[in-house]
Design a protein around this motif. Structure first.
Motif, PDB file in Angstrom:
ATOM      1  N   THR A  28       3.724  -6.961  13.189  1.00  0.00           N
ATOM      2  CA  THR A  28       2.471  -7.074  12.448  1.00  0.00           C
ATOM      3  C   THR A  28       1.972  -5.709  12.003  1.00  0.00           C
ATOM      4  O   THR A  28       1.564  -5.525  10.846  1.00  0.00           O
ATOM      5  N   ASN A  31       4.181  -4.240   9.271  1.00  0.00           N
ATOM      6  CA  ASN A  31       3.879  -4.894   7.999  1.00  0.00           C
ATOM      7  C   ASN A  31       2.565  -4.404   7.418  1.00  0.00           C
ATOM      8  O   ASN A  31       2.415  -4.290   6.195  1.00  0.00           O
ATOM      9  N   SER A  32       1.607  -4.103   8.281  1.00  0.00           N
ATOM     10  CA  SER A  32       0.309  -3.623   7.808  1.00  0.00           C
ATOM     11  C   SER A  32       0.442  -2.275   7.096  1.00  0.00           C
ATOM     12  O   SER A  32      -0.237  -2.016   6.100  1.00  0.00           O
ATOM     13  N   SER A  35       1.811  -2.956   3.716  1.00  0.00           N
ATOM     14  CA  SER A  35       0.759  -3.594   2.902  1.00  0.00           C
ATOM     15  C   SER A  35      -0.237  -2.571   2.382  1.00  0.00           C
ATOM     16  O   SER A  35      -0.658  -2.616   1.219  1.00  0.00           O
ATOM     17  N   GLU A  36      -0.619  -1.637   3.223  1.00  0.00           N
ATOM     18  CA  GLU A  36      -1.601  -0.624   2.842  1.00  0.00           C
ATOM     19  C   GLU A  36      -1.071   0.259   1.709  1.00  0.00           C
ATOM     20  O   GLU A  36      -1.773   0.521   0.732  1.00  0.00           O
ATOM     21  N   VAL A  38       1.442  -0.426  -0.434  1.00  0.00           N
ATOM     22  CA  VAL A  38       1.664  -1.215  -1.646  1.00  0.00           C
ATOM     23  C   VAL A  38       0.346  -1.465  -2.373  1.00  0.00           C
ATOM     24  O   VAL A  38       0.261  -1.337  -3.604  1.00  0.00           O
ATOM     25  N   ALA A  39      -0.693  -1.801  -1.629  1.00  0.00           N
ATOM     26  CA  ALA A  39      -1.998  -2.045  -2.253  1.00  0.00           C
ATOM     27  C   ALA A  39      -2.482  -0.802  -2.982  1.00  0.00           C
ATOM     28  O   ALA A  39      -3.023  -0.883  -4.093  1.00  0.00           O
ATOM     29  N   GLU A  59       5.032  -6.340  -2.362  1.00  0.00           N
ATOM     30  CA  GLU A  59       4.891  -6.350  -0.910  1.00  0.00           C
ATOM     31  C   GLU A  59       5.894  -7.297  -0.266  1.00  0.00           C
ATOM     32  O   GLU A  59       6.532  -6.960   0.742  1.00  0.00           O
ATOM     33  N   GLU A  60       6.055  -8.453  -0.847  1.00  0.00           N
ATOM     34  CA  GLU A  60       7.003  -9.427  -0.299  1.00  0.00           C
ATOM     35  C   GLU A  60       8.412  -8.835  -0.241  1.00  0.00           C
ATOM     36  O   GLU A  60       9.131  -8.984   0.762  1.00  0.00           O
ATOM     37  N   GLN A  63       8.490  -5.894   2.441  1.00  0.00           N
ATOM     38  CA  GLN A  63       8.411  -6.392   3.813  1.00  0.00           C
ATOM     39  C   GLN A  63       9.753  -6.958   4.275  1.00  0.00           C
ATOM     40  O   GLN A  63      10.142  -6.810   5.443  1.00  0.00           O
ATOM     41  N   TRP A  85       8.841   1.471  -3.384  1.00  0.00           N
ATOM     42  CA  TRP A  85       8.010   0.663  -4.289  1.00  0.00           C
ATOM     43  C   TRP A  85       8.532   0.774  -5.728  1.00  0.00           C
ATOM     44  O   TRP A  85       8.569  -0.225  -6.458  1.00  0.00           O
TER      45      TRP A  85
END
Length: 526
Positions: A28, A31-32, A35-36, A38-39, A59-60, A63, A85
């Motif tokens: 988790t 992945n966070s 996510s951070e 990519v955002a 992100e998909e 990950q 990315w």
């Protein structure tokens, strides 16, 4: 307890406890982190062109496919995620399978489906670390079908395929590609080799290195270059290895002899003893060397071609009169009469500006030299500092002063400005933002293979030999590295406080600790 150490990741170990949800928490938190990043990248991106995985699917994809890396240098860490990315943007689905592109807009000099073989070796070096091998398997099959386009630019296809195989071993790849790679090799011999058993020649632009000091824009300005000859040596070695794997000893011997002959020619004809460097011999000249040292002269070190006593050539990498610059390395030595950084003429010049292609190639060559011969004229610290500079170059300052992650074509080695981008905008070039997210180099492989030093071998063993100088960082972690169907995790914690698992260097395979040293290590074999 060993079960609880699965997929170690520096992102989360500080907070991780020893309860039943320990592994889930690691996943988790890892992945966070993705996510951070990519955002953040998505939020500042002008998404002009899309392919199989647009920003909404970035992100998909990441990950599911990329290793997780964390270190104290957050700018280097950011570049790591940025390069994954951007790589994702270049995965393109075609009616014949996936390929990896160089440019996002379709360009007129590309082949079928906008594929260009010039940076393909970088694509294989980088993309082999994706968990899903489908993308590069399809890409390899593409070049086997499009044999003519596989020779439009210099491209060591057989060697690139074998590097991919080390991470994702599949004899099907070797069986399916071997005959096609032989045909490609033979075509190079027929079209680019002078005299029986002589050196190979190439035009600098077909090396992807236009307007170099040793070349030029004329198609007649060809030369015997260390680039093409090193690639042909590497491919001969790779074909010999493949033949052995396929039970063809006679063919293996043929290619081994070809390789030795090319290596001898490179070292006897292209090494300039007075300059202590590999140089170009113009094909239509008097047999003299081109006057300047050029960065592509480091190409032979990619394949262990040079003699050990020639390592002093690496001193030019750290010499301010050589290739070292604030945003270096430069593509030609700065003391050379032909060295220039200009904002006129052809937008892609290799006579001084920095190029990510060249920097990545040089760092890969340096990594392989250090792993084979150790420190001497050049050190791990030189590798680390050059890598940091390369990472820092992945930035663009906007009109409002905001700096964002960026990768483009060529760069001013003294200011960091992206030259081709500036010129093409001024000229209202037909391909808007042609160089944005340019996929013409590698970066993440330099972290995995070099800095952390994960080196998969053909015999199935994995050597871990970090090039990070001892004392630079107190901690780092690299996890979710998939090699030969195994999940590798490596972490270092000098004080034991970062991860709470004790001090030293740890290696895990499929969740089990397979090695540990109380202090920093130089080499582990698993």
């Amino acid at each position: 307890m060993k079960k609880l150490l699965l997929s170690l990741c520096g992102v989360c170990l500080i907070a991780a406890g020893c309860g039943g949800g320990f592994v889930d928490k690691i996943d988790t938190e890892g992945n966070s982190l993705i996510s951070e990043y990519v955002a953040g990248f998505n939020a500042t991106d002008e998404e002009v062109y899309t392919q199989q995985f647009p920003n909404t699917k970035a992100e998909e994809f990441l990950q599911a496919n990329i290793p997780v890396f964390e270190c104290p240098d957050k700018e280097l860490e950011k570049t790591w995620y940025f390069r994954w990315w951007t790589f994702r943007k270049h995965v393109k689905s075609t009616p014949e399978g996936f390929i990896i592109t160089e440019f996002l807009p379709d360009v007129s000099w590309a082949g079928k489906y906008n594929a260009i073989c010039c940076p393909a070796a970088h694509h294989f070096n980088e993309g082999r670390w994706l968990k899903d091998p489908t993308y590069l398997k399809d890409y390899a099959a593409y070049w086997c079908r499009e044999k003519k386009d596989a020779r439009r630019y210099s491209f060591p296809a057989a060697h690139a395929f074998l590097q991919f195989y080390k991470v994702h071993p599949d004899m099907g790849l070797i069986k399916d590609s071997y005959q096609d790679l032989k045909i490609i090799y033979s075509a190079w011999e027929n079209e680019r080799r002078d005299e029986p058993d002589g050196l190979f020649w190439q035009q600098d632009g077909q090396d992807g290195m236009e307007v170099s000091i040793s070349g030029g824009m004329s198609k007649d300005a060809t030369g015997y270059r260390a680039t093409i000859n090193s690639y042909m040596y590497a491919d001969a070695v790779a074909l010999s290895t493949m033949a052995t794997m396929l039970g063809k000893p006679d063919e293996a011997e043929v290619y081994a002899k070809k390789a030795e002959q090319i290596k001898e020619l490179i070292n006897t004809k292209l090494w300039d003893e007075s300059a202590r460097f590999y140089k170009v011999i113009p094909r239509h000249g008097d047999g003299s060397f081109s006057p300047a040292r050029e960065e592509h002269g480091y190409t032979p070190w990619l394949y262990d071609i040079p003699k050990a006593e020639w390592a002093d050539a690496w001193k030019q990498l750290t010499d301010p009169q050589g290739f070292k610059a604030p945003y270096g390395p430069t593509t030609a030595e700065q003391r050379a009469e032909g060295f220039k950084v200009v904002y006129e003429g052809h937008e892609c010049q290799w006579n001084g500006p920095g190029w990510p292609f060249a920097t990545a190639q040089t760092l890969t060559a340096l990594e392989r030299h250090l792993h084979r011969q150790g420190e001497g004229a050049v050190t791990k610290k030189d590798y680390f500092e050059t890598l940091q500079t390369y990472s820092d170059n992945h930035r663009l300052t906007g009109p409002d002063g905001t700096r964002v992650c960026w990768i483009d074509e060529n760069q001013d080695p003294f200011t960091g400005e992206w030259i081709a981008r500036k010129l093409l905008k001024e000229r209202n070039y037909k391909y808007y933002e042609r160089g944005k997210d340019y996929n013409h180099s590698s970066f993440c492989d330099l972290i995995i293979s070099g800095l952390v030093g994960i080196q998969p071998q053909l015999d199935g063993t994995i050597v871990i030999e970090p090039l990070l100088p001892e004392g630079e960082w107190d901690w780092f972690s690299l996890s979710r590295v998939f090699v030969a169907g195994k999940e590798i995790s490596v972490l270092y914690d000098k004080t034991g406080k970062r991860f709470g698992k004790g001090t030293g260097f740890f290696v895990f395979v499929d969740g089990k600790q397979v090695d540990h040293a109380d202090s920093y290590v130089t080499k582990i074999v698993i």
